[in-house]
Design a protein around this motif. Structure first.
Motif, short mmCIF file in Angstrom:
data_model
loop_
_atom_site.label_atom_id
_atom_site.label_comp_id
_atom_site.label_asym_id
_atom_site.label_seq_id
_atom_site.Cartn_x
_atom_site.Cartn_y
_atom_site.Cartn_z
N ARG A 262 -31.34 17.96 32.94
CA ARG A 262 -30.90 16.75 33.62
C ARG A 262 -31.51 15.55 32.90
O ARG A 262 -32.67 15.60 32.51
CB ARG A 262 -31.40 16.80 35.07
CG ARG A 262 -30.60 15.98 36.01
CD ARG A 262 -31.01 16.27 37.44
NE ARG A 262 -30.29 17.40 38.00
CZ ARG A 262 -30.84 18.36 38.75
NH1 ARG A 262 -32.13 18.34 39.00
NH2 ARG A 262 -30.10 19.33 39.22
N GLU A 263 -30.73 14.51 32.70
CA GLU A 263 -31.22 13.29 32.03
C GLU A 263 -31.45 13.49 30.55
O GLU A 263 -32.01 12.62 29.89
CB GLU A 263 -32.55 12.76 32.63
CG GLU A 263 -32.66 12.79 34.12
CD GLU A 263 -31.97 11.61 34.77
OE1 GLU A 263 -31.98 10.54 34.17
OE2 GLU A 263 -31.41 11.80 35.87
N ARG A 264 -31.11 14.63 29.98
CA ARG A 264 -31.32 14.82 28.53
C ARG A 264 -29.99 14.62 27.83
O ARG A 264 -29.04 15.36 28.10
CB ARG A 264 -31.86 16.21 28.23
CG ARG A 264 -33.22 16.41 28.85
CD ARG A 264 -34.24 17.01 27.99
NE ARG A 264 -34.18 16.85 26.59
CZ ARG A 264 -35.26 16.65 25.84
NH1 ARG A 264 -36.45 16.54 26.38
NH2 ARG A 264 -35.14 16.58 24.54
N PRO A 265 -29.91 13.66 26.92
CA PRO A 265 -28.63 13.45 26.25
C PRO A 265 -28.37 14.47 25.13
O PRO A 265 -27.26 14.56 24.62
CB PRO A 265 -28.76 12.05 25.67
CG PRO A 265 -30.22 11.81 25.53
CD PRO A 265 -30.92 12.67 26.54
N ASP A 266 -29.40 15.26 24.74
CA ASP A 266 -29.21 16.16 23.60
C ASP A 266 -28.60 17.51 23.97
O ASP A 266 -28.11 18.23 23.10
CB ASP A 266 -30.53 16.35 22.82
CG ASP A 266 -31.72 16.65 23.71
OD1 ASP A 266 -31.61 16.45 24.94
OD2 ASP A 266 -32.75 17.08 23.18
N ALA A 267 -28.64 17.91 25.24
CA ALA A 267 -28.04 19.18 25.66
C ALA A 267 -27.61 19.08 27.11
O ALA A 267 -28.30 18.48 27.94
CB ALA A 267 -29.06 20.32 25.50
N THR A 268 -26.46 19.68 27.39
CA THR A 268 -25.96 19.62 28.77
C THR A 268 -25.24 20.93 29.12
O THR A 268 -24.62 21.54 28.24
CB THR A 268 -25.02 18.40 28.94
OG1 THR A 268 -24.61 18.34 30.28
CG2 THR A 268 -23.79 18.48 28.07
#
Ligand code: GRF
Length: 212
Positions: free
Chosen positions: A22-28
């Motif tokens: 959550r809140e990480r732009p590098d992995a979703t």
């Protein structure tokens, strides 16, 4: 990096991964796939607003590849997924599929080694420690190269259930670390689990930011 998580059961590793990303732009987590419509993990995904799919025939590579293409998936995580990955999928996603296993592979892996069977075998073996392993998925069940492990002690009086609980807590730290380690390159890499929080995603400095 867009991640698809494949599950067959309750989905606690899925929940831990969603929380960590959550809140990480590098992995979703872009997609959750199950071979069972009633798996608890499907509900976990729905609550989080993550798209879900149920495999009609888990042995059919075309079904996997259609889903992975449709959702532009870069990386696949098996988190309590009890079916074999079809060869064609392993080949197309070579180096980009990982699995989490509740023991210190290469010990206590292979066919039949899942759930409490694993922890019973560890206790019967008299081992002083157990743990969790993240490994690369190849065409040989539970035999792909080990990428990272988390160790826990086996304590006097442990039951398969108490050991399972301790290992599961370690899994919940290990799996997000594996995915975050893979994010920069989009491929699975060996990693070491530390107690430190994962490094924040490197962002370009904000224009006009002042640096003391
Ligand atoms: C975990 O112990 C995992 O290592 C194994 O299956 C279990 C799945 O648990 N492959 P959950 O569904 O993530 O709670």
């Amino acid at each position: 990096m867009r991640v698809a998580v494949f599950i067959s059961g309750r989905g606690s590793n899925l929940a831990a991964l969603i929380g960590a990303l959550r809140e990480r732009p590098d992995a979703t987590v872009a997609l959750v796939v199950s071979n069972r419509p009633d798996a608890g993990g499907v509900e976990v995904a729905r609550r989080e607003g993550i798209p879900t799919a149920v495999l009609q025939s888990s042995a059919e590579p075309a079904e996997w590849l259609a889903l992975l293409d449709q959702w532009r998936v870069d990386f696949v995580v098996l988190a309590g997924f009890l079916k074999q990955v079809p060869s064609r999928v392993v080949q197309r996603f070579a180096g980009r599929i990982i699995n989490i296993h509740p023991a210190l592979l290469p010990k206590y892996g292979g066919p039949g080694m899942y759930g409490l069977h694993v922890h019973r075998a560890v206790l019967a073996g008299g081992d002083a420690e157990s743990g969790a392993t993240v490994h690369l998925v190849t065409e040989r069940y539970d035999e792909g190269p080990v990428l990272g492990q988390a160790r826990v002690p086996v304590l006097p009086g442990d039951t398969p259930e108490s050991l399972a609980q301790r290992v599961l807590a370690a899994e919940h730290r290990l799996l997000p670390a594996a995915v975050l380690a893979a994010a920069p390159s989009g491929t699975a890499v060996p990693f070491v689990l530390t107690d430190a929080k994962p490094a924040p995603f490197a962002q370009r400095p904000t224009p006009n930011a002042t640096h003391p």
